[in-house]
Write an enzyme that holds these catalytic residues in place. Structure first.
Site, PDB file in Angstrom:
ATOM      1  N   GLU A 423     -38.806   8.731 -31.773  1.00 30.94           N
ATOM      2  CA  GLU A 423     -38.155   9.989 -32.183  1.00 30.94           C
ATOM      3  C   GLU A 423     -38.876  11.196 -31.611  1.00 30.94           C
ATOM      4  O   GLU A 423     -39.105  12.191 -32.313  1.00 30.94           O
ATOM      5  CB  GLU A 423     -38.068  10.064 -33.709  1.00 30.94           C
ATOM      6  CG  GLU A 423     -37.256   8.937 -34.295  1.00 30.94           C
ATOM      7  CD  GLU A 423     -37.029   9.063 -35.799  1.00 30.94           C
ATOM      8  OE1 GLU A 423     -37.590   9.976 -36.433  1.00 30.94           O
ATOM      9  OE2 GLU A 423     -36.266   8.243 -36.338  1.00 30.94           O
ATOM     10  N   GLU A 499     -34.973   1.116 -35.462  1.00 31.23           N
ATOM     11  CA  GLU A 499     -35.433   1.431 -36.819  1.00 31.23           C
ATOM     12  C   GLU A 499     -34.202   1.451 -37.723  1.00 31.23           C
ATOM     13  O   GLU A 499     -33.213   2.112 -37.387  1.00 31.23           O
ATOM     14  CB  GLU A 499     -36.146   2.778 -36.810  1.00 31.23           C
ATOM     15  CG  GLU A 499     -37.154   2.916 -37.927  1.00 31.23           C
ATOM     16  CD  GLU A 499     -37.992   4.180 -37.765  1.00 31.23           C
ATOM     17  OE1 GLU A 499     -38.679   4.327 -36.740  1.00 31.23           O
ATOM     18  OE2 GLU A 499     -37.933   5.007 -38.679  1.00 31.23           O
TER      19      GLU A 499
HETATM   20  C1  GAL Z   1     -37.991   7.701 -39.164  1.00 29.33           C
HETATM   21  C2  GAL Z   1     -39.356   7.748 -38.491  1.00 29.33           C
HETATM   22  C3  GAL Z   1     -40.377   6.953 -39.269  1.00 29.33           C
HETATM   23  C4  GAL Z   1     -40.288   7.307 -40.721  1.00 29.33           C
HETATM   24  C5  GAL Z   1     -38.910   7.020 -41.215  1.00 29.33           C
HETATM   25  C6  GAL Z   1     -38.701   7.261 -42.689  1.00 29.33           C
HETATM   26  O1  GAL Z   1     -37.163   8.690 -38.726  1.00 29.33           O
HETATM   27  O2  GAL Z   1     -39.285   7.220 -37.194  1.00 29.33           O
HETATM   28  O3  GAL Z   1     -41.652   7.207 -38.781  1.00 29.33           O
HETATM   29  O4  GAL Z   1     -40.596   8.646 -40.846  1.00 29.33           O
HETATM   30  O5  GAL Z   1     -38.019   7.860 -40.519  1.00 29.33           O
HETATM   31  O6  GAL Z   1     -37.385   7.044 -43.035  1.00 29.33           O
END
Ligand code: GAL
Length: 809
Positions: A423, A499
């Site tokens: 991100e 993710e």
């Molecule tokens: C994502 C990020 C992670 C964590 C997660 C929490 O956007 O890549 O590091 O912050 O959100 O939901």
């Protein structure tokens, strides 16, 4: 005075004399430590007699205390779509990692090292490391997660005591999670001949595999002339299966192609490792020798899926931060092995090292136990997420940090993909596309065999800018509603759920009425374990499951997260005392939450799953609606409350909510017994599970993950302590203050209860149970024999467990 600590040096791999003549690896374990500024501490003769003696790996901040003022950030988190700045307290764990820390040690270098080459290697140092030898600065490394080394041949004096000093400094607002502090990974001195293999000098690949044979290519970087390289390949039992030698040197490289007949292929279900014994000879004389484990395996990314050894394999993955809960970030192999065992049982086959270089110990274990790894590098490039993050170093260090990552880890068969970032705000605009090209090319230059991904959250922007099209593997973080469009617009033909989910829950906590939605908060700062609460950018697990199940072109998913971690206590980022995450399928103590069983019911295809929630101790809720959910690998089940059927529920592919979980939404609470019977495809009862309303807390049940430890001073047994009633049923709401005592050969190390709001310190021998449980860590020393953990609590019968500590083999 110095002598007290300078001699404790481990010499590895001295099993044969020849080997010790050619190369030795010393783990430098014992150091003096001081937390705070100290201008003269780099000097050789600085008096450190009143400094603390520590063994590394060491995390100076984990013993706390927690304090809401530490790294308090008044920020709006743009990644979370926040529009106004608010006070974030536990964002980096509220532990004292900020500031300067010094480590010093004295190393005697024998006269016999006179003509040797000496390399000082750090697996990572948090952070902004500056390294001094005998008062002289020999180098620095800003990024706390990088592996790095220095050639210290000229700096270390032979036949003398040498002082090594390391200054570390962690800045405020430099992280989005708990980064830890100190020499939290291993430090080694490598002594070898000047005519030898280069550091990280071997590249082992398996470019040709069929069922009869495999070609193993070993490229060795060498120092010297008139050299030959000889290799013996051994199977996992140490039996020679092939050998080769080559004396053709081009520049500093000698390449060998070695045939292995009937190769046993590496995969998560068959993590077969070979060993290459590689020797370097000059004019027939042995000059260097190394043993490297490797796997024979083939990877391919296609629109039909990721193929491992020709077989489509979906990533059933989890993202993991690097902290180990109560141990902080100090690396510990027993703790890592336990994590992976828990993930194995989940049916998980992959790990993403969020958002930085994984430890070498974790990679070794992933090779041995069978996990696919995305090895990630950065959470930031040039544009900041946090003021003092990697953006400060990107221009000067990104290339070196990527080189270190790839060179140090490329022979691990577990790594199947690199990640250049998570991100990164550079996703926007043409500058970001250029940076991506540049970084991806560095990965390709260093390793042409593995593709590169970036976890992208600005999916519309990367469609416009071309950023997503440049990547080998377009990784989408969340944004499931854009999967189809991304698949159509990106040229690769596939996408990865780099993710997913970010569902939140607290182990054993259930809220009524049951709500589905995002950013739901409660006065006790806990999240409900009905597994229906998530973030504004994320979703419940089922939304991902559908994408995974319906599209071959979705390569798999990496759930945020496998285990809870210190820091980032969303949805309570601005509530004190929340100080650790709610995202894990497993809590900070390593105890599975309910959500673990939802994933297990689809990921673990070998063992059956049948799991009931919530618990059944609801004093004051008699007569009230108390939904019951069941996570099971079976398609159908029947629920009984005190013997009375509540009906059969079957999974329904046409309904988001009923496709993967079975729900009885109208159950009226009455104390007693909850029983579930799962039915197989023929309608026959296949498995049963029961939970009951527990009586009063009566005694303590202790269960060790391992009853036999090794006397190496770092092995751990994780003992789960449960408060139970007189019949042995878990008291699921018990919050008893317990005290721990370890007698005999072992030591008390830490405890953790998995409560994200607890401010009790992990290293003190007392803690409250959370939802009836906690975990106590017992550590081995160098002593063998029995060790006893004794747990006491007011009004409870004492619990006791005996462990055996054995001599290292
Ligand atoms: C994502 C990020 C992670 C964590 C997660 C929490 O956007 O890549 O590091 O912050 O959100 O939901």
């Amino acid at each position: 005075m110095k002598n007290k600590y300078f001699l404790f040096i481990f010499i590895l791999a001295l099993s044969n004399n020849l080997y010790s003549q050619t190369r030795s690896i010393q783990e430098i374990e014992t150091w003096k430590f001081f937390q705070g500024k100290n201008e003269n501490a780099y000097q050789k003769d600085f008096d450190d007699s009143d400094w603390q003696e520590v063994n590394i790996p060491h995390d100076w901040a984990i013993s706390g205390p927690f304090d809401k003022e530490i790294d308090k950030q008044i920020v709006k988190i743009e990644q979370n779509n926040e529009e106004i700045a608010t006070e974030k307290t536990g964002r980096t764990g509220a532990l004292p990692f900020i500031g300067t820390g010094w480590y010093r040690t004295v190393l005697h270098i024998p006269e016999s090292a006179q003509n040797k080459q000496l390399m000082l290697n750090f697996d990572g140092a948090m952070s902004n490391a500056e390294v001094f030898i005998n008062g002289k600065k020999i180098g620095n490394r800003p990024y706390g997660y990088s592996y790095f080394y220095f050639d210290v041949t000229d700096e270390l004096k032979k036949g003398e005591d040498n002082t090594i000093a390391v200054r570390l400094e962690n800045l405020p607002k430099s992280s989005r999670w708990y980064p830890g502090a100190g020499l939290y990974r291993k430090v080694r001195l490598i002594t070898k001949n000047t005519v030898s293999f280069k550091h990280w000098g071997h590249t082992i690949t398996t470019p040709f595999i069929n069922s009869n044979e495999a070609k193993v290519t070993i490229k060795s970087e060498v120092q010297g002339t008139n050299l030959c390289v000889e290799t013996i390949i051994k199977d996992k039992n140490g039996k020679k299966v092939s050998s080769n030698s080559n004396c053709q040197q081009f520049g500093n490289q000698i390449e060998q192609n070695i045939k292995v007949n009937n190769p046993k292929l590496w995969s998560p279900s068959t993590p077969y490792l070979y060993t290459a014994e590689i020797r370097l000879l000059q004019d027939g004389e042995l000059k260097d020798q190394q043993e490297i484990k490797f796997g024979i395996r083939e990877i391919e990314y296609t629109p039909g899926g990721f193929k491992l050894n020709g077989k489509v394999t979906k990533f059933k993955g989890v993202c993991l931060h690097h902290d180990l809960g109560p141990l902080g970030t100090a690396i510990n192999k027993a703790a890592l092995r336990r994590q992976l065992k828990i993930l194995k049982d989940l049916g998980c086959n992959a790990i993403r090292s969020a958002h930085n270089m994984p430890s070498l110990e974790q990679l070794q274990l992933c090779d041995e136990m069978g996990f696919l790894v995305i090895a990630e590098s950065f959470d930031e490039w040039k544009r900041p997420k946090v003021k003092n993050g990697y953006n400060l170093y990107f221009d000067d260090w990104a290339e070196k940090d990527v080189e270190s990552l790839v060179r140090a880890t490329k022979n691990h068969p577990s790594i199947v993909m690199w990640s250049a970032g998570n991100e990164v705000p550079d996703q926007f605009g043409s500058e970001g596309v250029k940076r991506l090209h540049w970084l991806q090319d560095i990965f390709h230059r260093e390793d042409p065999t593995r593709p590169v991904t970036v976890g992208m959250d600005r999916v519309k922007a990367v469609m416009e800018s071309g950023f997503g099209a440049v990547l080998d593997i377009p990784g989408l973080n969340y944004r499931v509603h854009l999967y189809d469009e991304a698949h159509q617009r990106f040229p690769q033909g596939f996408i990865l759920g780099s993710e997913t989910a970010s569902t939140v829950s607290s182990r054993g906590i259930y809220k009524f009425p049951v709500k589905t939605g995002y950013n739901i908060t409660y006065p006790d700062l806990q999240s409900s374990s009905y597994d229906l609460e998530y973030c504004s950018w994320s979703n419940i697990p089922e939304v991902d499951f559908i994408e995974q199940d319906e599209h071959d072109w979705v390569l798999g998913e990496f759930v945020w997260t496998g285990f809870d971690y210190l820091g980032e206590p969303t949805p309570y980022d601005d509530y004190w005392p929340s100080r650790s995450s709610y995202f894990g399928m497993v809590d900070l103590a390593g105890i599975p939450k309910d959500r673990y069983y939802l994933y297990r019911s689809r990921w673990n295809t070998e063992d059956e799953t049948l799991h009931i929630l919530p618990h059944w101790n609801w004093e004051g809720r008699k007569g009230e609606i108390t939904p019951v959910f069941v996570y099971t690998s079976y398609d159908k089940a029947e629920l009984f409350i005190n013997g009375k059927s509540q009906g059969i529920r079957a999974k329904n592919n046409n309904s988001l909510m009923e496709r993967y979980r079975l729900m009885w939404d109208d159950v009226v609470y009455e104390p007693g017994k909850v029983k579930v019977v799962a039915y197989d495809e023929y309608g026959n009862p296949a498995m049963e599970k029961e939970i009951v309303t527990a009586g009063k807390p009566h005694h303590l049940k202790l269960e060790a993950d391992r009853a036999n430890l090794i006397a190496n001073g770092e092995d751990l047994s994780f003992v789960t302590v449960s408060v139970v009633d007189k019949d042995g049923n878990l008291c699921p709401t018990a919050a008893n203050q317990l005290n721990f005592q370890v007698k005999g050969a072992g030591e008390y190390r830490a405890a953790c209860n998995g409560d994200p709001t607890s401010l009790e310190m992990f290293h003190l021998p007392t803690m409250k149970t959370f939802s009836g449980k906690l975990v106590v860590l017992v550590k081995s020393t160098a002593q063998t024999g029995k060790t006893e953990l004794i747990v006491t609590g007011k009004g409870l019968k004492t619990g006791q467990i005996s462990l055996e500590i054995e001599a290292p083999k």
